[in-house]
Enzyme design. Structure first.
Site, PDB file in Angstrom:
ATOM      1  N   ASP A   1     -38.526 -16.160  -9.725  1.00  0.00           N
ATOM      2  CA  ASP A   1     -39.714 -16.814  -9.170  1.00  0.00           C
ATOM      3  C   ASP A   1     -39.526 -17.112  -7.688  1.00  0.00           C
ATOM      4  O   ASP A   1     -38.513 -17.710  -7.294  1.00  0.00           O
ATOM      5  CB  ASP A   1     -39.987 -18.129  -9.898  1.00  0.00           C
ATOM      6  CG  ASP A   1     -40.518 -17.916 -11.308  1.00  0.00           C
ATOM      7  OD1 ASP A   1     -41.529 -17.214 -11.442  1.00  0.00           O
ATOM      8  OD2 ASP A   1     -39.917 -18.449 -12.262  1.00  0.00           O
TER       9      ASP A   1
ATOM     10  N   HIS B   1     -47.123 -16.352  -8.538  1.00  0.00           N
ATOM     11  CA  HIS B   1     -47.835 -16.929  -9.690  1.00  0.00           C
ATOM     12  C   HIS B   1     -47.473 -18.386  -9.978  1.00  0.00           C
ATOM     13  O   HIS B   1     -47.989 -18.956 -10.945  1.00  0.00           O
ATOM     14  CB  HIS B   1     -47.630 -16.059 -10.940  1.00  0.00           C
ATOM     15  CG  HIS B   1     -46.198 -15.854 -11.330  1.00  0.00           C
ATOM     16  ND1 HIS B   1     -45.477 -14.765 -10.906  1.00  0.00           N
ATOM     17  CD2 HIS B   1     -45.358 -16.586 -12.087  1.00  0.00           C
ATOM     18  CE1 HIS B   1     -44.249 -14.842 -11.405  1.00  0.00           C
ATOM     19  NE2 HIS B   1     -44.156 -15.935 -12.126  1.00  0.00           N
TER      20      HIS B   1
ATOM     21  N   ASP C   1     -44.937 -12.278 -16.045  1.00  0.00           N
ATOM     22  CA  ASP C   1     -45.073 -13.726 -16.190  1.00  0.00           C
ATOM     23  C   ASP C   1     -46.441 -14.308 -15.865  1.00  0.00           C
ATOM     24  O   ASP C   1     -46.753 -15.392 -16.332  1.00  0.00           O
ATOM     25  CB  ASP C   1     -44.000 -14.432 -15.337  1.00  0.00           C
ATOM     26  CG  ASP C   1     -43.794 -15.891 -15.723  1.00  0.00           C
ATOM     27  OD1 ASP C   1     -44.126 -16.244 -16.872  1.00  0.00           O
ATOM     28  OD2 ASP C   1     -43.306 -16.673 -14.900  1.00  0.00           O
TER      29      ASP C   1
END
Length: 1007
Positions: free
Chosen positions: A74, A447, A196
């Protein structure tokens, strides 16, 4: 964000049991080099270049299990981007990307059959620039051999609900360009990989197809949808992602991964996992090899039953895994050897191999099957009953607006850099640069960024990155505007005009206003600037006095100067403002009336629109389109949902991701609004005050064909221990039959139906949250004759929960964490708690509505940029008179053509994207939905195009030589696209088509 590894839906990658003891696995620069020379010859036979040619051999008569070694990194979530990269604050989450990449490269060199995929170029590019030349060559060889493969290749793995298509294209272009520049065609990803993001948009698939991807893999889809697909063997299909583009232009083969993106249970061999390693010594009391092999054969066979070919994929990795890659690879090596040994020993029909998503896709393509076609999208996403991920559509609305505003500013920055050339980068104001804002904007598409689903300190860091990107662009704008205008001014950028703060205009007696228009058409724009308590004289670029007003804001001492500016296409106009001495503005502003409920009729109107307000409540109650004779009773008010803290049906609470109100009907904010009326020749406003923390200004300017609602909400009080989710709702009597319409990432429109999904029979467990959809730019309802459209200035969640109604969630503040891993309540304090935004309301006939909302949405997205200066500058070139107006175009673009991108690409090269912004059949009256042809040869005034090459959407492949894998949909074969000769004099755009060009240019000297 962590993977949904447990039934509860908690986002936690590799979270099976307790975290094992940490063993350091250091950076391995020296061992990389020594291993490199020993192992680089041990490549697969015939491996020449990355791509399908380097894929491993499979067994045609067996079930082939493709093991995909990967890490999901991430770009910010529980830690900031830098904290994740460097491995800081491992007490929050153990994650250090630099060590992951060090370790993976070392492990790949140790065994030539091993493969690995990497995704997030924001991290990889940073790591790459820290490596020695020798290490870089080692990595290039691994990429060339297909052992290190890039999937997706964007700067980040972007969100699909809260992102605008322009920003998606920009961030993908940034990442893919790095791969092209660094590895050439060997580094080009063949597949999109969105494992994801929390639901998937149709426009995202369309963009991926136009970028040249052969397939798309994702992990999350609704739990009911997934169950049906597994039973029907529809986990893989062709996604037809556009109703306007002719197939297969927007067709994309799409595969749903079997286990989100995690390894199968009990088979996680990372330092953050607690699963037992493979022990194959039968003398050891910990021997488990036979048990693991039997278990693996069982789960592989079970998984394969839900897919149509003799190939299945297993994702071996998760969040920030492979920091000690040797642990993973050592156990995978053993697993592959032991399982494949069963083929000889016991006649097993299972073959296991290191593979990649692209190689798995290649085998599916060779199967030559006919595939089902999907034409809707994958919103909303629920991971269980009562667990709808529709809250993040609206979470952190201040950050969502800052991102959208930054997109606007970045396009202005890019355009001026392209129009002026090198003089924009180095000039009298210093070094100007669009790259920092471009990279910050790319990071924001992640995201967990624009989605609003990170921890608070990470959200603050995202805002910091955007803020750091603005000043280099301001320097660039200053250099460019001085060059184009011929005058070096002390330029001032007022970033707080949305709250009527600009110290320069509030203290200056005279100044000039430069308004830059990034659209391909002339715009008329109402300029509003806070000023001192005086009257002002405003002159246009030719020196003619133009109408202006000074308006005092109700309930404050702030005064704003208003004047309408006319600005040419892709250019600027400079207006001068001078204080009129000795006169107060009161004589030139209308009376200000404080109105409590009374029997007086309260209306505002211009030549196109009339809005009426209830004299007893102060609410908007009627809207009239005077041009078309349309009258619609419409009641607008603010309501709030009380956030659920769990009940007897489910313990699920409302949080950053999840929207779950504790009852279906929201509570009315206030039964009446205190109103104040402002009327001048240049503006009419009704100021509504609903509570101490909720107000709105309903506004009309002359010539405006929409009603503007500027709302201000927050800080939301939670002292009563109730989390609150605030909506603006429009109620009408339109008979809409359960239907409403929302945009997909700001482009094509999708039909929505309450309590319905097009591809499966829905068991609706949340009648409110289960009907919420992402609204990136617009939502509308229609009875077939009349259409009510609401445009937004940022991404929000929206719905129509009863016929004739539209609601949009504008803000939310919550007291509980929703159990998806962020570990924090969405309890924003500080600047993010007080939010101002705008809804633009359009009333039209259904036949003409698209023309209005398409063109107005474009103006909202790319609003003019206002720059102030004292007006006493010195000439840029001695003896050259300054100019007060400029257009970068020789002629305006047609209204159905949008200049999507104009940016520097190289020393003498520009990136140009032109877009048809209407869908097939949208304009039912005129011809804006028809193909349109442009002549690019002399379109631009600031430069001459000397050579033009057309590319795919992300500009990393020449269109003439680009090709994609062909698939057979069950709707019948699709024609192969025929390459057309590129003629700059005749560039034709079909409805919803985007064409991308790399243009070699020669900038023109100053006039």
């Amino acid at each position: 964000m962590g993977a949904n590894a447990r039934p509860s839906g908690v986002r936690s990658g590799g979270g099976w049991g307790a975290v094992g003891p940490w063993t350091s696995y250091g950076a391995v620069q020296q061992s990389l080099l020594s291993l490199a020379f020993h192992f680089l010859l041990l490549v697969a036979p015939g491996a020449r270049a990355a791509g399908y040619e380097t894929c491993p051999m499979v067994q045609p008569d067996m079930l082939n299990v493709h093991l995909v070694a990967h890490t999901h990194d991430d770009v910010g979530w529980l830690k900031t981007v830098d904290q994740y990269f460097y491995g800081i604050y491992n007490g929050i989450q153990h994650a250090g990307v630099q060590y992951i990449l060090d370790s993976v490269i070392s492990s790949l060199l140790a065994e030539p059959t091993r493969r690995f995929i990497y995704v997030e170029i924001a991290f990889f590019s940073r790591w790459w620039h820290q490596q020695t030349n020798a290490t870089q060559e080692v990595v290039r060889d691994l990429v060339r051999q297909g052992r290190l493969e890039f999937a997706n290749g964007g700067w980040v793995m972007n969100d699909e609900a809260a992102t605008h298509y322009g920003a998606i294209i920009d961030q993908m272009t940034l990442g893919l360009r790095f791969l092209e520049d660094t590895f050439g065609n060997d580094g080009r990803p063949r597949v999109a990989w969105h494992i994801d993001p929390f639901g998937h948009s149709r426009e995202q698939a369309s963009l991926f197809a136009q970028m040249g991807f052969d397939g798309f893999f994702f992990g999350r889809l609704d739990y009911q949808d997934k169950w049906v697909r597994k039973e029907k063997l529809e986990m893989e299909q062709v996604w037809r992602a556009s109703t306007s583009l002719k197939p297969p232009a927007a067709d994309l083969f799409t595969s749903v991964l079997p286990n989100m993106y995690n390894p199968p249970e009990n088979l996680c061999w990372d330092v953050v996992c607690a699963d037992k390693p493979v022990v194959e010594d039968p003398r050891s009391p910990e021997y488990n090899a036979k048990e693991l092999v039997d278990y693996f054969l069982q789960i592989a066979t079970a998984q394969g039953r839900h897919y149509r070919t003799n190939h299945t994929v297993m994702t071996m990795g998760s969040d920030f895994q492979y920091e000690n890659a040797n642990m993973w690879f050592k156990n995978l090596d053993k697993l592959i050897r032991l399982v494949n040994a069963q083929q000889q020993a016991n006649g097993s029909r299972v073959n296991v191999l290191y593979s990649t998503p692209a190689c798995y896709l290649w085998e599916l393509n060779k199967a030559n099957l006919t595939w089902m076609v999907k034409q809707d999208d994958f919103f909303p996403y629920a991971d269980g009953p009562h667990k709808f991920w529709t809250g993040f559509f609206s979470s952190r609305p201040a950050l969502k607006r800052y991102e959208r505003l930054s997109y606007n500013f970045l396009q202005v920055c890019n355009q001026l850099e392209a129009l002026v050339g090198p003089a924009a980068n180095v000039g009298p104001y210093g070094s100007g640069d669009s790259a920092p804002l471009n990279e910050a904007m790319a990071v924001l598409q992640h995201h967990d960024a624009v989605s609003g689903t990170s921890q608070q300190h990470v959200a603050d860091d995202y805002a910091r990155q955007l803020a750091a990107g603005w000043p280099p662009c301001e320097v660039l704008l200053s250099n460019a505007l001085a060059r184009l205008s011929g005058s070096k001014e002390e330029f001032t950028f007022c970033r707080n005009l949305n709250i009527s703060v600009c110290p320069f205009s509030q203290t200056a007696e005279s100044f000039q206003v430069t308004i830059y228009n990034p659209l391909g058409r002339k715009v008329d724009w109402m300029v509003r600037l806070p000023v001192s308590q005086h009257l002002f004289l405003v002159k246009d670029p030719s020196g003619t006095v133009v109408p202006s007003d000074v308006v005092r804001m109700p309930s404050s001492d702030i005064q704003e100067l208003l004047f309408s500016a006319s600005v040419p296409a892709l250019g600027f106009s400079i207006y001068s403002v001078t204080q009129v001495p000795g006169q107060s503005p009161q004589a030139h502003t209308s009376q200000l009336r404080s109105q409590k409920p009374s029997s007086r009729i309260l209306t505002i109107q211009n030549e196109h629109i009339r809005a009426r307000f209830d004299p007893d409540t102060g609410f908007l109650v009627e809207l009239e389109n005077l041009d078309q004779g349309l009258l619609l009773p419409v009641r607008q008010a603010f309501y709030w949902y009380n956030a659920s803290t769990g009940n007897n049906l489910s313990t699920q609470v409302s949080g950053a991701y999840i929207f779950r109100p504790n009852r279906q009907k929201p509570l009315l904010m206030s039964h009446w609004a205190q109103t104040r009326l402002v009327k001048t020749a240049l503006v009419q406003e009704v100021h509504q005050n609903f509570s101490a923390w909720c107000s709105q200004v309903v506004r009309l300017y002359p010539g405006q064909r929409h009603l503007e609602l500027e709302w201000t909400v927050g800080p939301i009080p939670v002292g009563d221990s109730w989390g609150k989710e605030i909506i603006s709702r429009f109620d009408t009597a339109l008979e809409t039959k359960g239907l409403f319409f929302t945009d997909s990432n700001g482009r094509e429109i999708l039909e929505r139906r309450r309590d319905y999904r097009p591809t499966w029979e829905l068991n609706q467990t949340e009648p409110v949250a289960g009907n919420y959809y992402p609204v990136n730019s617009r939502i509308y309802i229609t009875d077939g004759n009349m259409q009510l459209t609401v445009l937004t200035d940022r991404s929000q969640g929206g719905s129509s929960l009863s016929d004739g109604s539209i609601e949009l969630m504008v803000h939310r503040r919550l007291l509980r964490d929703d159990g998806r891993g962020v570990g924090e309540a969405l309890l924003e304090n500080g600047s993010g708690s007080w939010v101002r935004g705008r809804h633009l309301v359009l009333l039209d006939t259904a036949r003409t509505a698209a023309v209005r909302h398409r063109l107005q949405a474009e103006k909202e997205l790319l609003a003019p940029q206002v720059v102030l200066a004292p007006g006493s500058g010195v000439p840029y070139h001695l003896g050259v008179a300054p100019r007060t107006q400029f257009s970068g175009l020789q002629r305006e673009l047609p209204p159905n053509v949008h200049l999507l991108t104009l940016a520097r690409w190289g020393q003498k090269m520009l990136l140009l994207r032109l877009e048809h912004q209407f869908a097939v059949g949208e304009d039912m009256v005129g011809n804006l939905s028809s193909p349109v042809t442009l002549d690019l040869r002399d379109l631009f005034s600031a430069f001459t195009i000397t050579d033009l090459k057309e590319t795919t959407l992300a500009a990393n492949q020449l269109r003439a030589s680009a090709s994609r894998l062909q698939w057979t949909p069950n709707t019948g074969p699709t024609p192969k696209p025929s390459p057309s000769r590129l003629d700059p004099a005749s560039i034709t755009l079909q409805p919803m088509e985007i064409r991308t060009f790399l243009a070699s240019v020669q900038w023109k000297e100053d006039d």
